[in-house]
Structures are given as C-alpha cells and as structure tokens.
Design a protein around this motif. Structure first.
Motif, PDB file in Angstrom:
ATOM      1  N   LEU A 213      17.188  -8.219 -22.254  1.00  0.00           N
ATOM      2  CA  LEU A 213      17.668  -6.847 -22.261  1.00  0.00           C
ATOM      3  C   LEU A 213      18.280  -6.448 -20.916  1.00  0.00           C
ATOM      4  O   LEU A 213      17.753  -6.800 -19.852  1.00  0.00           O
ATOM      5  CB  LEU A 213      16.523  -5.894 -22.599  1.00  0.00           C
ATOM      6  N   LYS A 214      19.393  -5.716 -20.987  1.00  0.00           N
ATOM      7  CA  LYS A 214      20.022  -5.185 -19.785  1.00  0.00           C
ATOM      8  C   LYS A 214      19.256  -3.957 -19.324  1.00  0.00           C
ATOM      9  O   LYS A 214      19.022  -3.750 -18.134  1.00  0.00           O
ATOM     10  CB  LYS A 214      21.473  -4.825 -20.080  1.00  0.00           C
ATOM     11  N   ASP A 215      18.885  -3.113 -20.304  1.00  0.00           N
ATOM     12  CA  ASP A 215      18.047  -1.943 -20.064  1.00  0.00           C
ATOM     13  C   ASP A 215      17.391  -1.582 -21.388  1.00  0.00           C
ATOM     14  O   ASP A 215      17.438  -2.355 -22.334  1.00  0.00           O
ATOM     15  CB  ASP A 215      18.860  -0.770 -19.494  1.00  0.00           C
ATOM     16  N   ASN A 218      20.333  -1.485 -24.161  1.00  0.00           N
ATOM     17  CA  ASN A 218      21.397  -2.489 -24.289  1.00  0.00           C
ATOM     18  C   ASN A 218      20.878  -3.913 -24.153  1.00  0.00           C
ATOM     19  O   ASN A 218      19.999  -4.194 -23.330  1.00  0.00           O
ATOM     20  CB  ASN A 218      22.475  -2.241 -23.224  1.00  0.00           C
ATOM     21  N   LEU A 220      21.539  -7.692 -23.087  1.00  0.00           N
ATOM     22  CA  LEU A 220      22.375  -8.500 -22.195  1.00  0.00           C
ATOM     23  C   LEU A 220      22.709  -9.836 -22.840  1.00  0.00           C
ATOM     24  O   LEU A 220      23.857 -10.268 -22.872  1.00  0.00           O
ATOM     25  CB  LEU A 220      21.650  -8.723 -20.863  1.00  0.00           C
ATOM     26  N   LYS A 274      26.998 -16.982 -22.893  1.00  0.00           N
ATOM     27  CA  LYS A 274      26.429 -15.870 -22.122  1.00  0.00           C
ATOM     28  C   LYS A 274      25.046 -16.229 -21.598  1.00  0.00           C
ATOM     29  O   LYS A 274      24.704 -15.936 -20.449  1.00  0.00           O
ATOM     30  CB  LYS A 274      26.327 -14.622 -23.002  1.00  0.00           C
ATOM     31  N   THR A 278      24.002 -16.572 -17.689  1.00  0.00           N
ATOM     32  CA  THR A 278      22.914 -15.749 -17.166  1.00  0.00           C
ATOM     33  C   THR A 278      21.855 -16.610 -16.502  1.00  0.00           C
ATOM     34  O   THR A 278      21.341 -16.275 -15.420  1.00  0.00           O
ATOM     35  CB  THR A 278      22.275 -14.925 -18.296  1.00  0.00           C
TER      36      THR A 278
END
Length: 282
Positions: A213-215, A218, A220, A274, A278
């Motif tokens: 998770l990005k936040d 959202n 990621l 992705k 990452t």
C-alpha cells in the motif's frame, strides 16, 4: 616433473568436486514427479475403502479426486478411486504440468470453476495443485483476473460471525472474496469464496505475495495474479463422476490456459514489473 603431475592431479580432483557440487545444486531445484503406470478410476464403497487404507499420500489423492476433505469423505456412500495410487497428486488432477506461455510470469494461480481445482505456477511450471469448492449457484465466485490483497491467519466470515476462516487471503477487497480453509462437501457450496483444505490454504497463504500500500487509500503494488475461469453446471451431476468412463474428460489443455491468460498477460507483466522495481529500491 613429479611435482607438476601432482599439481595436475589436484586440479582435476578440484574441478571434479566443483562440477559434482554444481550438479547437486541443480538437482535440488529440479521437481521430480512420479507418474502412475495407468490413470483410470472406479467407484468404491467409502467405508470399505477407508477401512483398508491408512496411507496418507493415497488418502490425499482420493480427497482431491472427490473434491472434498477427510471429514466429508466419510459422509459419502461411494467415492472415486484411482486404479493406481502410486503417482504424485498432479497426475490425478486436470491442470497441465507445464505451460510455456507462462514462462515470463513469476507467479500465478488459476481456479477452474468447472473442474473445482486450483493450480499455482512459477514461470510456466506447475508447483502446486489441489481441490477447491467454489461459490454455490446462489452466490457464484466472480470470474476474471484478480490479485492477492491482504491476508490473515484467522478471520471471521462476513456472512456469519460464528464461521472462523483460517489462512484467509483476499483477492477482491470490495467484494470480500478470497481463499481460505473451510469444509469441502464435494461440490460448490461457498458464499462466493474459494474453499480449500487447510494444507493447501496454508501453502498458498505463504507462497503468494500481499499487495503493497502507498497509503490508506491507494495501492502501490498489487499482489500475485489470480485467474478464476470457466462455468459450472449446477444442474448436472458432479463433473468428476465422468472420470470413471473417461479419465481425461476434465483435462485442462495447455492451449486453454494460454487462451485464458492471454487477455490479462500485459496487465500481469506490468504489475510484476512494478513489484520488481519497488523491490530494487528497498
């Protein structure tokens, strides 16, 4: 001269040992499967078969063939038994051992609705397979491409707070669909989730990747791709009963897996990239 010969012998010995160690390392990565002499099936009285069988490997195969678990197997009057139970479980279930089309996909899981089985592949090689009981007619499991999201060793069903779900891995967050351990009566019976035997649920729970998770709002990086495909005829007898007449009737071809995956390939590879990017930044 003698010294030079001695050094040459040492070099040959060292090289031989090095070669042998490399071969051992390679062999550890190789999956060796035992193929039964013959794949055929017959019906047998459940109680009589269980009374004469104590081999856990054979019981595991029979549970898979009948799409059930040990508790529910005993409730059945008759069950399907392979004539030869000496092979590995992969040869009694319908997924192909290798699918070259999947070679660029690091991890992917398939759930087949018509055969009520699942399979996990790494770069095109089948590494794990087993039975599942998917959504009942009233609450069918959604079809298509999903990605593993969050997971929990134990959680509570949203349908009934008295139902404990072990090794739960969500694949459709808003729909509340995922795989988990729960009883397998031997036919699609869930409220849209993918029921598994505990051993299988735990394996996939450990093997598959969670999202990143990005936040709070959202994503990621998405998790492992999961493809649910096919249709189940709820008004017909269990499809695997046909194995007695035709042991190949449920076989899933390499071409079928390829055609099922093709519409999603670009998305899967994009999400995989992705994840790799990452990981390289960490």
């Amino acid at each position: 001269m003698q010294k030079a010969a001695f050094i040459a012998i040492l070099l040959v010995f060292f090289c031989s040992c090095k070669q042998q160690n490399q071969e051992i390392l390679v062999s550890k990565k190789t999956i060796i499967r035992k193929h039964p002499k013959k794949i055929s099936f017959h019906f047998e009285n459940t109680k009589e078969w269980l009374a004469k069988t104590s081999d856990n490997a054979q019981i595991r195969i029979v549970l898979a063939v009948n799409r059930t678990d040990k508790a529910n197997l005993g409730k059945m009057d008759s069950i399907i038994i392979p004539e030869d139970l000496t092979g590995d479980i992969e040869f009694y279930l319908p997924f192909p051992i290798a699918v070259p089309y999947l070679k660029d996909i690091n991890k992917v899981i398939f759930f087949s609705y018509p055969t009520q089985t699942f399979a996990a592949y790494e770069n095109g090689d089948l590494i794990y397979t087993g039975p599942t009981n998917m959504g009942r007619k009233k609450d069918p499991t959604p079809i298509g491409l999903f990605y593993t999201n969050w997971k929990a060793e134990k959680t509570t069903s949203t349908f009934n707070d008295e139902w404990d779900l072990r090794w739960n891995f969500n694949i459709a967050n808003k729909l509340g669909v995922g795989w988990h351990q729960y009883e397998l009566p031997g036919y699609p019976a869930s409220h849209s989730c993918l029921r598994l035997q505990e051993k299988d649920a735990k394996y996939l729970y450990t093997w598959a990747d969670q999202w990143i998770l990005k936040d709070d709002e959202n994503v990621l990086v998405k998790g492992t791709p999961v493809i649910v495909f096919g249709k189940y005829n709820f008004d017909a007898p269990k499809p695997w009963l046909q194995l007695v007449q035709n042991p190949k009737v449920l076989n899933i071809s390499v071409a079928e897996i390829e055609n099922t995956t093709k519409p999603y390939l670009n998305s899967i590879l994009s999400e995989q990239k992705k994840r790799e990017n990452t990981a390289s930044k960490e």
